[in-house]
Design a protein around this motif. Structure first.
Motif, PDB file in Angstrom:
ATOM      1  N   UNK A 161      -0.572   2.885  -6.448  1.00  0.00           N
ATOM      2  CA  UNK A 161      -1.015   3.231  -4.865  1.00  0.00           C
ATOM      3  C   UNK A 161      -0.131   2.328  -3.985  1.00  0.00           C
ATOM      4  N   UNK A 162       0.854   1.696  -4.189  1.00  0.00           N
ATOM      5  CA  UNK A 162       1.669   0.977  -3.223  1.00  0.00           C
ATOM      6  C   UNK A 162       2.697   2.149  -2.372  1.00  0.00           C
ATOM      7  N   UNK A 163       3.045   3.285  -2.958  1.00  0.00           N
ATOM      8  CA  UNK A 163       3.634   4.044  -1.956  1.00  0.00           C
ATOM      9  C   UNK A 163       2.939   4.961  -1.344  1.00  0.00           C
ATOM     10  N   UNK A 164       1.588   5.105  -1.627  1.00  0.00           N
ATOM     11  CA  UNK A 164       0.742   6.018  -0.969  1.00  0.00           C
ATOM     12  C   UNK A 164       0.575   5.248   0.252  1.00  0.00           C
ATOM     13  N   UNK A 165       0.128   3.953   0.047  1.00  0.00           N
ATOM     14  CA  UNK A 165      -0.386   3.179   1.106  1.00  0.00           C
ATOM     15  C   UNK A 165       0.803   2.820   2.088  1.00  0.00           C
ATOM     16  N   UNK A 166       1.730   2.113   1.632  1.00  0.00           N
ATOM     17  CA  UNK A 166       2.854   1.610   2.433  1.00  0.00           C
ATOM     18  C   UNK A 166       3.606   2.527   3.073  1.00  0.00           C
ATOM     19  N   UNK A 167       3.881   3.915   2.498  1.00  0.00           N
ATOM     20  CA  UNK A 167       4.620   4.658   3.212  1.00  0.00           C
ATOM     21  C   UNK A 167       3.934   5.545   4.372  1.00  0.00           C
ATOM     22  N   UNK A 168       2.496   5.507   4.193  1.00  0.00           N
ATOM     23  CA  UNK A 168       1.500   6.058   5.269  1.00  0.00           C
ATOM     24  C   UNK A 168       1.560   5.052   6.319  1.00  0.00           C
ATOM     25  N   UNK A 169       1.670   3.908   6.262  1.00  0.00           N
ATOM     26  CA  UNK A 169       1.556   2.799   7.275  1.00  0.00           C
ATOM     27  C   UNK A 169       3.076   3.114   7.917  1.00  0.00           C
ATOM     28  N   UNK A 170       4.034   3.190   7.201  1.00  0.00           N
ATOM     29  CA  UNK A 170       5.524   3.119   7.540  1.00  0.00           C
ATOM     30  C   UNK A 170       5.731   4.473   8.619  1.00  0.00           C
ATOM     31  N   UNK A 171       5.144   5.501   8.158  1.00  0.00           N
ATOM     32  CA  UNK A 171       5.113   6.836   9.002  1.00  0.00           C
ATOM     33  C   UNK A 171       4.437   6.843  10.262  1.00  0.00           C
ATOM     34  N   UNK A 172       3.543   5.868  10.063  1.00  0.00           N
ATOM     35  CA  UNK A 172       2.584   5.694  11.389  1.00  0.00           C
ATOM     36  C   UNK A 172       3.204   4.692  12.377  1.00  0.00           C
ATOM     37  N   UNK A 176       7.089  -6.035   9.255  1.00  0.00           N
ATOM     38  CA  UNK A 176       6.792  -7.479   9.162  1.00  0.00           C
ATOM     39  C   UNK A 176       5.425  -7.617   9.070  1.00  0.00           C
ATOM     40  N   UNK A 177       4.294  -6.428   9.714  1.00  0.00           N
ATOM     41  CA  UNK A 177       3.067  -6.671   9.842  1.00  0.00           C
ATOM     42  C   UNK A 177       2.736  -6.455   8.490  1.00  0.00           C
ATOM     43  N   UNK A 178       3.122  -5.256   7.690  1.00  0.00           N
ATOM     44  CA  UNK A 178       2.769  -4.787   6.461  1.00  0.00           C
ATOM     45  C   UNK A 178       3.144  -5.884   5.780  1.00  0.00           C
ATOM     46  N   UNK A 179       4.104  -6.798   5.622  1.00  0.00           N
ATOM     47  CA  UNK A 179       4.456  -7.656   4.494  1.00  0.00           C
ATOM     48  C   UNK A 179       3.431  -8.996   4.961  1.00  0.00           C
ATOM     49  N   UNK A 180       3.083  -9.269   6.172  1.00  0.00           N
ATOM     50  CA  UNK A 180       2.178 -10.042   6.377  1.00  0.00           C
ATOM     51  C   UNK A 180       0.764  -9.919   5.722  1.00  0.00           C
ATOM     52  N   UNK A 181       0.112  -8.684   5.743  1.00  0.00           N
ATOM     53  CA  UNK A 181      -0.878  -8.311   5.007  1.00  0.00           C
ATOM     54  C   UNK A 181      -0.739  -8.352   3.546  1.00  0.00           C
ATOM     55  N   UNK A 182       0.500  -7.911   2.993  1.00  0.00           N
ATOM     56  CA  UNK A 182       0.535  -8.040   1.548  1.00  0.00           C
ATOM     57  C   UNK A 182       0.359  -9.467   1.154  1.00  0.00           C
ATOM     58  N   UNK A 214       9.072  -2.908  -1.788  1.00  0.00           N
ATOM     59  CA  UNK A 214       9.004  -1.527  -1.455  1.00  0.00           C
ATOM     60  C   UNK A 214       8.759  -1.530   0.200  1.00  0.00           C
ATOM     61  N   UNK A 215       8.246  -2.503   0.934  1.00  0.00           N
ATOM     62  CA  UNK A 215       8.035  -2.641   2.293  1.00  0.00           C
ATOM     63  C   UNK A 215       9.337  -2.671   2.936  1.00  0.00           C
ATOM     64  N   UNK A 216      10.255  -3.514   2.528  1.00  0.00           N
ATOM     65  CA  UNK A 216      11.533  -3.720   3.151  1.00  0.00           C
ATOM     66  C   UNK A 216      12.672  -2.637   2.805  1.00  0.00           C
ATOM     67  N   UNK A 217      12.311  -2.153   1.623  1.00  0.00           N
ATOM     68  CA  UNK A 217      13.613  -1.304   1.012  1.00  0.00           C
ATOM     69  C   UNK A 217      13.305   0.348   1.190  1.00  0.00           C
ATOM     70  N   UNK A 218      12.141   0.541   1.574  1.00  0.00           N
ATOM     71  CA  UNK A 218      11.802   2.040   1.806  1.00  0.00           C
ATOM     72  C   UNK A 218      12.148   2.370   3.067  1.00  0.00           C
ATOM     73  N   UNK A 276      13.874   5.755  -4.759  1.00  0.00           N
ATOM     74  CA  UNK A 276      13.711   4.234  -5.117  1.00  0.00           C
ATOM     75  C   UNK A 276      15.007   3.410  -5.547  1.00  0.00           C
ATOM     76  N   UNK A 277      16.046   4.048  -5.162  1.00  0.00           N
ATOM     77  CA  UNK A 277      17.293   3.315  -6.148  1.00  0.00           C
ATOM     78  C   UNK A 277      17.365   1.879  -5.710  1.00  0.00           C
ATOM     79  N   UNK A 278      17.371   1.524  -4.378  1.00  0.00           N
ATOM     80  CA  UNK A 278      17.583   0.094  -4.103  1.00  0.00           C
ATOM     81  C   UNK A 278      16.514  -0.803  -4.709  1.00  0.00           C
ATOM     82  N   UNK A 279      15.226  -0.110  -4.833  1.00  0.00           N
ATOM     83  CA  UNK A 279      14.233  -0.971  -5.546  1.00  0.00           C
ATOM     84  C   UNK A 279      14.371  -0.971  -6.881  1.00  0.00           C
TER      85      UNK A 279
END
Length: 373
Positions: A40-51, A56-62, A108-112, A133-136
């Motif tokens: 579920x991580x790429x589904x949720x986080x990628x969606x947030x990044x695209x918005x 930093x906010x994503x990582x704070x929530x994590x 994922x949040x920092x390297x995507x 996902x090579x860096x990850x």
């Protein structure tokens, strides 16, 4: 299945947990949860990044969610105890979820990238899900290598290098104080014996004493398994057709199962849930991927099934887990009739508990009540 197993699984050994090496059905529940969390991580986080949500906010929530999970896990560890601070078990199931989610989520949040680059032609077009996902992968593989070095290259005082047995009376007590090798040793040193699990299954068989199956070292391979879930989730985002997704999932499931079988049957690294061994990660991930593929085909492709009755309880998974733990010895969730020494009565009691919590899940769903972190 989790609730059923935690309520004794009808007394059927193959539905419970393996004592040390090996794999029973009950051993698959926890890793499937870990893996699907990663999915579920790429589904949720990628969606947030695209918005345009800040990393930093994503990582704070994590971090916040991970800390809450860890804290709730410690609270559950005090059930049935007097909460003596010197003896509270620190690690556990929810704690491991918290640690794995914290590390993999932040990586994922920092390297995507906000938008994944898709190659249309050539060899790279066949591995878009991996190259994105090579860096990850580089970061995660370094964690896996670190786990191998710690497990097989460092020496535990009084124990052979690379020992991963149950200790105690195993092998005629030859390695009595070596339970779990370095995994047990690091927990005893960092956490202290009193803050580890005091009643492991191996203690009833080998008299090994306290050992935490959700300890520190196993977090590294759990992080790896969570990331394997991320890889599968990335396939869902990169490949747009159901055939492309299914082929990739089946291919990865076959690769994981081959690696796991080689490690286990080659007697290199046995399948072991207590240590969360690499072979255990690969085998359980292959099974989880296969189950996901079957569900995807039945629910989304041929539309023969809507996921019930499992879908609704899954929408309140945290309530199901914490609720059945808290109410474990409370009527009407828990009861006994006579000696309860038959599979029939034990199975009825376990299914009764599962049924009640399923009803509760449907009641919450009907009222649109969903509790999550």
């Amino acid at each position: 299945m989790m609730i059923f197993v935690n309520n004794g699984a009808g007394g059927y050994k193959f539905l419970e947990h393996a004592t040390w090496n090996g794999l029973y059905i009950g051993d698959l529940v926890f890793p499937c949860f870990i893996w699907i969390m990663g999915f579920c991580i790429p589904i949720a986080i990628t969606s947030q990044l695209s918005r345009g949500v800040s990393r930093l906010i994503i990582c704070k929530n994590i971090i916040k969610r991970s800390c809450f999970l860890f804290l709730l896990g410690i609270c559950l560890n005090t059930l049935g105890t007097d909460s003596q601070l010197e003896n509270i078990r620190i690690f556990g199931v929810l704690q491991r979820f918290g640690v794995a989610y914290l590390v993999v989520g932040i990586i994922y949040a920092f390297l995507s990238k906000k938008k994944t680059k898709i190659y249309e032609h050539g060899l790279l077009a066949q591995i878009n899900d991996c190259t994105s996902l090579l860096p990850q992968w580089i970061f995660i593989m370094s964690i896996l290598i670190l786990h191998c070095i710690i497990t097989f290259c460092l020496t535990v005082p009084g124990c052979p290098k690379g020992y991963i047995g149950p200790g105690g009376l195993h092998e005629n007590g030859k390695y009595f104080n070596c339970t779990g090798g370095f995994a047990g040793y690091i927990d005893r040193i960092v956490l202290g014996v009193n803050h580890t699990y005091q009643r492991p299954i191996i203690d009833t068989i080998y008299k090994s004493g306290p050992f935490d199956p959700e300890g520190i070292l196993g977090c590294l391979t759990t992080i790896f398994q969570t990331f394997l879930g991320v890889q599968a989730g990335k396939i869902l985002r990169v490949y747009k057709t159901w055939k492309g997704r299914v082929i990739r999932w089946i291919m990865f499931a076959a690769i994981y199962s081959c690696i796991g079988c080689i490690l286990h049957f080659g007697n290199y690294i046995p399948v072991n849930k207590n240590l969360w061994s690499m072979s255990f990660v690969f085998i359980s991930t292959a099974i989880a991927l296969t189950l996901l593929t079957l569900c995807y085909l039945l629910v989304d492709v041929v539309e023969m099934w809507n996921g019930g009755p499992f879908r609704i309880p899954g929408m309140n998974a945290l309530v199901m887990y914490m609720g059945h733990q808290i109410c474990y010895q409370i009527f009407p969730f828990h009861w006994k009739f006579g000696t309860m020494n038959s599979h029939m009565w034990q199975t009825i009691a376990a299914l009764w508990n599962v049924g009640l919590w399923t009803i509760i899940a449907y009641a919450l769903h009907r009222k649109r009540i969903y509790i999550s972190l």
